[in-house]
Design an enzyme around this catalytic site. Structure first.
Site, PDB file in Angstrom:
ATOM      1  N   SER A 196      -4.056   1.289 -16.567  1.00  0.00           N
ATOM      2  CA  SER A 196      -3.786   2.621 -17.115  1.00  0.00           C
ATOM      3  C   SER A 196      -3.113   2.532 -18.479  1.00  0.00           C
ATOM      4  O   SER A 196      -2.444   1.548 -18.808  1.00  0.00           O
ATOM      5  CB  SER A 196      -2.878   3.408 -16.179  1.00  0.00           C
ATOM      6  OG  SER A 196      -3.437   3.478 -14.890  1.00  0.00           O
TER       7      SER A 196
HETATM    8  N1  SAH Z   1      -2.287   0.153 -11.050  1.00  0.00           N
HETATM    9  C1  SAH Z   1      -3.297  -0.614 -11.760  1.00  0.00           C
HETATM   10  C2  SAH Z   1      -4.449   0.221 -12.272  1.00  0.00           C
HETATM   11  C3  SAH Z   1      -5.369   0.443 -11.183  1.00  0.00           C
HETATM   12  S1  SAH Z   1      -7.001   1.025 -11.505  1.00  0.00           S
HETATM   13  C4  SAH Z   1      -2.705  -1.429 -12.877  1.00  0.00           C
HETATM   14  O1  SAH Z   1      -1.507  -1.324 -13.154  1.00  0.00           O
HETATM   15  O2  SAH Z   1      -3.456  -2.216 -13.466  1.00  0.00           O
HETATM   16  C5  SAH Z   1      -7.338   1.538  -9.829  1.00  0.00           C
HETATM   17  C6  SAH Z   1      -7.496   0.433  -8.832  1.00  0.00           C
HETATM   18  O3  SAH Z   1      -7.690   1.050  -7.557  1.00  0.00           O
HETATM   19  C7  SAH Z   1      -8.727  -0.440  -9.055  1.00  0.00           C
HETATM   20  O4  SAH Z   1      -8.331  -1.779  -9.136  1.00  0.00           O
HETATM   21  C8  SAH Z   1      -9.580  -0.189  -7.804  1.00  0.00           C
HETATM   22  O5  SAH Z   1     -10.279  -1.336  -7.381  1.00  0.00           O
HETATM   23  C9  SAH Z   1      -8.544   0.241  -6.783  1.00  0.00           C
HETATM   24  N2  SAH Z   1      -9.045   1.035  -5.664  1.00  0.00           N
HETATM   25  C10 SAH Z   1     -10.068   1.935  -5.639  1.00  0.00           C
HETATM   26  N3  SAH Z   1     -10.189   2.461  -4.402  1.00  0.00           N
HETATM   27  C11 SAH Z   1      -9.244   1.867  -3.631  1.00  0.00           C
HETATM   28  C12 SAH Z   1      -8.876   1.971  -2.251  1.00  0.00           C
HETATM   29  N4  SAH Z   1      -9.513   2.780  -1.404  1.00  0.00           N
HETATM   30  N5  SAH Z   1      -7.856   1.217  -1.810  1.00  0.00           N
HETATM   31  C13 SAH Z   1      -7.191   0.368  -2.620  1.00  0.00           C
HETATM   32  N6  SAH Z   1      -7.500   0.218  -3.930  1.00  0.00           N
HETATM   33  C14 SAH Z   1      -8.513   0.962  -4.427  1.00  0.00           C
END
Ligand code: SAH
Length: 249
Positions: free
Chosen positions: A89
């Site tokens: 993000s």
């Molecule tokens: N917090 C992260 C950004 C995450 S982007 C950072 O600091 O880099 C969102 C993430 O959510 C992605 O890696 C994606 O694979 C994950 N995601 C999507 N659906 C999900 C689910 N049902 N459970 C766990 N993770 C999930």
């Protein structure tokens, strides 16, 4: 732990300075300066005030959480690709969501969507323990590796479906979603402690940032402003999340 983090920070700074050296024309560009500018210009200037949150953002080497190809952009005012079609993000959004959680030093926090591990590393400086769930095993493995290299010892990464949360470790003082579900997942609301807060992007296409708080009188919900996150994907099967293992790297 402090010594390890410092060594890593210097490594990251040197790496970034080397990558940016040509373009910067030897102006002494380094990760520490870029990070300070990020906090001042992108975050403080837009109204994030919590001194603990600002200190955490000043301390976490964001360049370590992004792939080498985009490392020179690690402190840009933008989200960046981290592989598997996912993103880290924008720094401002990380800051706002962290402040909205009102993190306290003794808190146990659940994060859904580990991604690069950057948000988890920021939270780790503010609370006692972070449990972070990631659906994609390779991302979970890489995040765990970077966190270990930086000496972050109070984050546990799990592989699994965040829609279920981690019932065995509930309740949590705060829950943060960094992928957007269409609605607030009921299992996560159930895992929120009394007085606890859940911060999440909610919606398909058009998303809005929502804050839920469990009070003695029930759940209080507030909708803040439009945001754009990757969608939260439904996991297959109904196995509970498991701790990330070396095979996930
Ligand atoms: N917090 C992260 C950004 C995450 S982007 C950072 O600091 O880099 C969102 C993430 O959510 C992605 O890696 C994606 O694979 C994950 N995601 C999507 N659906 C999900 C689910 N049902 N459970 C766990 N993770 C999930």
């Amino acid at each position: 732990m402090r010594a390890v983090a410092r060594a890593a920070w210097i490594g990251g700074a040197l790496l970034l300075a080397a990558a940016a050296g040509g373009a910067a024309g030897g102006e002494g560009m380094d990760a520490g300066r870029l990070r300070e500018a990020m906090v001042r210009e992108q975050i403080e200037a837009r109204g994030v005030r919590d001194p603990r949150v600002l200190a955490a953002l000043r301390a976490v080497p964001r360049e370590r959480f992004v792939p080498p190809a985009v490392r020179a952009e690690a402190y840009d005012d933008a989200p960046l690709p981290i592989g598997e079609g996912q993103t880290i993000s924008q720094p401002y959004i990380v800051a706002v969501m962290t402040e909205l959680l009102r993190p306290e030093p003794g808190d146990r926090v659940l994060e859904v969507g580990t991604g690069s591990g950057y948000q988890a590393a920021v939270l780790a400086r503010l609370v006692a323990r972070v449990y972070s769930i990631e659906l994609v095993p390779s991302l979970a493995g890489r995040a765990r590796e970077v966190l270990a290299e930086l000496g972050v010892s109070n984050v546990e990464v799990f592989v699994g479906d965040g829609y279920r949360g981690l019932p065995a470790l509930a309740p949590f003082d705060a829950i943060l979603l960094t992928a957007a579900p269409p609605e607030v997942p009921p299992a996560l609301v159930e895992q929120l402690a009394l007085g606890g807060r859940l911060v999440a992007p909610i919606g398909t296409g058009e998303q809005e940032l929502r804050v839920l708080e469990r009070t003695a009188a029930g759940i209080v919900s507030e909708t803040l402003f439009p945001v754009r996150f990757v969608p939260m994907i439904r996991g297959e099967g109904d196995a509970p999340a498991r701790p990330v293992a070396p095979a996930d790297d």
